[in-house]
Structure formats: structure tokens, C-alpha cells
Design a protein around this motif. Structure first.
Motif, PDB file in Angstrom:
ATOM      1  N   SER A  46     -55.817  45.372 -75.364  1.00  0.00           N
ATOM      2  CA  SER A  46     -57.228  45.226 -75.026  1.00  0.00           C
ATOM      3  C   SER A  46     -57.529  46.069 -73.789  1.00  0.00           C
ATOM      4  CB  SER A  46     -57.565  43.755 -74.744  1.00  0.00           C
ATOM      5  OG  SER A  46     -57.009  43.334 -73.501  1.00  0.00           O
ATOM      6  N   LYS A  47     -58.776  46.033 -73.350  1.00  0.00           N
ATOM      7  CA  LYS A  47     -59.159  46.770 -72.154  1.00  0.00           C
ATOM      8  C   LYS A  47     -58.504  46.199 -70.896  1.00  0.00           C
ATOM      9  CE  LYS A  47     -63.633  48.318 -73.958  1.00  0.00           C
ATOM     10  NZ  LYS A  47     -65.107  48.288 -73.766  1.00  0.00           N
ATOM     11  N   LYS A 132     -56.735  54.150 -71.102  1.00  0.00           N
ATOM     12  CA  LYS A 132     -56.472  53.050 -72.034  1.00  0.00           C
ATOM     13  C   LYS A 132     -56.052  51.771 -71.327  1.00  0.00           C
ATOM     14  CE  LYS A 132     -54.983  55.753 -76.075  1.00  0.00           C
ATOM     15  NZ  LYS A 132     -53.848  56.006 -77.000  1.00  0.00           N
ATOM     16  N   ALA A 134     -55.903  49.034 -67.978  1.00  0.00           N
ATOM     17  CA  ALA A 134     -56.701  48.512 -66.864  1.00  0.00           C
ATOM     18  C   ALA A 134     -56.079  48.869 -65.526  1.00  0.00           C
ATOM     19  CB  ALA A 134     -56.840  46.999 -66.997  1.00  0.00           C
TER      20      ALA A 134
END
Length: 312
Positions: A46-47, A132, A134
Motif C-alpha cells: 500500500s502507500k 512507491k 512511504a
């Protein structure tokens, strides 16, 4: 070196590594012609997913923590898989010189310490441009601790030192020689003093050929210039410093030196962990573990790095 990030290839080979809890996706990555590694990806991305970049220790140590000298122990591979089980992406790469370039190996005499620092920066830059992840955290082991420490400055969101020395390499070598070959200490100290001045010399002692051979002296000169205490003070990011009580290569006092230089850092001394992250309950098993490819890394190491990473 910055131009290297434009020459990037993603190999299409993707394998599924069976785990007890979750499946791990691995991708073979070629950052540039000198740097190749494995990207370990958790089941769900995920982000918010964070990336840990592992930097191996000294000598011919590959992405998995295995060495042509020390043996196969899979220390970095097991660490990467464990972190990925905790939802963290991990990239572990072979240092330059382990991969042949156009059928030829790199000339040892041409390699200096800054090359490995620049390589680490190139790896960080490669993943940064992808946007891609964080956060990007650098985790360096042993010699890789200092390499990662310098590379992380201004480039990473967090830094982890695993069994990293807290003193310049000449001090460490002098101490090791005094402990293991006291009769050679005076000669070694004289040679180290020459290297510290930035000069090379002709080594006439065959017993010191592996340490002071002509082809390695330029690298030693460049390495000696770096003091871990000075370098870690330059970091203004979260820092985790780890060492084990069974480490026979880097004592826990070195971790304490690094921690005292940066009081805001987190210090973790893991009971019974040795230099390659294995749990040692019997001292006779310490050296044996360096060539034990089945022995897992101590779970506490994975837990504390995962907790630190997820807190950033």
C-alpha cells in the motif's frame, strides 16, 4: 554515479517463497551494471509500505549474508524474510566486485570506501524515484553500518546499525591484533600509521599479506578516514543501534559508543545474539553458526527492527 539511476532494469523473474504465515514475492533487481539484488515484497502493498535497504558487511559477503570466506549462513536472507513477514519491503544487494562486469572482475586496487557509499546512495535514489514507498530506512551490518551511516545522511528517513563499529578501522584492527597476535602489534601499528597519512608501503611480512597487500592499501587509506562517531552525529533522522552479547567481532561497547554520540538514538542489546544474528547458547557453537545455513536469525532482531521501522 547519479547517472546510474537512469540505467535501471527490472528482471521479470518473480518467485514465490513459501512461509509459515504469508507468501513473500521476490524480484531480482539490477540497479546498474555493478549492483544487483533481491527485492522482498510483502503479500499486501500500500502507500504506507516502507522499505528497508540492507547493506552487507566486509569482505566477499553477498546479498544473503554469505561469504566465500566465512561460509553460508543466510543471515541477511532470513532477516529480509522476517521483516517482510511484518509487512515491510526489503532490498538486499550484492556489493560491487561480487558480480562480474562484462566477464571480468573489478580490479581490487581501484576500489575505495567511497565507492560503496556511492553505491548505497544509488540504491536509495533508485527506489526514491519510483515513489512507491512511504519511507526508506537504511540498515547496515558490520562494515555496512558505516557505509549506510554516511549514505543515509540527507537521503534516508531512518537508519539502523547492526553490529556496527563505533571506532575507526585502524583502532579496531590494532585491538584485534593485540588480542590475537600480540607479537605483531607494533609492526601493524606502524603500518596503520603510514596508511593513516594517506601513503602506501611495501609489505615485507608474509603473515600480514592478507591485511596489507598492495592492492588493498588504497581501500584501507580511504576507510581509515571515516570515524563512525563523527558520522553518526551528522544524522538527523531516527536511529536504532543494535548489537548482541555473543558478538565476537564487534563488542557491545561499540554500540554504546554510537548511542552515547547520539543520545536520541535507540539502543538495543540482544542477549545471546552473535555477529551474524544467530542465537548462541553454547560458546562452542558461535563459529559453527557462520556456516550453518539452516539456523534462523534470532527473532528479537526482526521484532525490534520491524517495530522501529513501523514507528517512523
Amino acid at each position: 554515479m547519479k547517472n546510474f539511476i537512469q540505467i535501471v532494469f527490472l528482471l521479470v523473474t518473480i518467485t514465490m517463497v513459501s512461509q509459515e504465515k504469508k507468501e513473500i514475492v521476490t524480484q531480482e533487481i539490477e540497479v546498474n551494471s555493478l549492483l544487483k539484488g533481491t527485492l522482498f515484497l510483502p503479500e499486501k502493498i500500500s502507500k504506507k509500505t516502507k522499505l528497508v535497504i540492507l547493506i552487507a558487511g566486509s569482505g566477499p559477503t553477498n546479498r544473503n549474508g554469505n561469504s566465500t570466506i566465512g561460509g553460508v549462513n543466510n543471515s541477511l536472507k532470513f532477516l529480509a524474510e522476517g521483516l517482510t513477514q511484518n509487512g515491510i519491503a526489503v532490498f538486499s544487494y550484492d556489493k560491487r566486485g561480487l558480480n562480474k562486469l562484462d566477464g571480468k572482475t573489478i580490479d581490487e586496487k581501484s576500489v575505495v570506501f567511497e565507492d560503496f557509499i556511492n553505491d548505497a546512495k544509488d540504491v536509495i535514489a533508485y527506489f526514491k524515484v519510483q515513489k512507491k514507498y512511504a519511507k526508506i530506512i537504511i540498515a547496515g551490518h558490520s562494515e555496512g553500518s558505516l557505509i549506510g551511516m554516511v549514505a543515509a545522511n540527507g537521503n534516508a528517513d531512518g537508519y539502523v546499525s547492526i553490529a556496527g563499529p563505533g571506532r575507526p578501522i585502524d583502532e579496531i584492527l590494532s585491538e584485534q591484533i593485540a588480542k590475537n597476535s600480540p607479537a605483531m602489534k607494533e609492526a601493524v601499528d606502524k603500518d596503520l600509521a603510514i596508511l593513516k597519512e594517506g601513503k602506501t608501503f611495501e609489505n615485507k611480512n608474509p603473515m600480514l599479506a592478507s591485511l596489507f597487500r598492495e592492492s588493498i592499501q588504497p581501500y584501507m587509506i580511504s576507510w581509515i578516514k571515516y570515524n563512525p562517531i563523527s558520522e553518526i552525529k551528522k544524522l538527523h533522522i531516527p536511529i536504532l543501534i543494535i548489537n548482541g552479547t555473543k558478538d565476537i567481532q564487534v563488542p557491545t561497547s561499540d554500540a554504546e559508543l554510537l548511542h552515547n554520540a547520539t543520545p536520541k538514538s535507540e539502543l538495543k542489546i540482544i542477549e545471546n545474539m552473535n555477529h551474524i544474528f544467530k542465537e548462541i547458547l553454547n560458546d562452542d557453537d558461535n563459529i559453527k553458526s557462520y556456516s550453518n545455513s539452516k539456523l534462523p536469525v534470532i527473532p528479537e532482531l526482526i521484532t525490534c527492527i520491524a517495530k522501529f521501522t513501523n514507528s517512523i
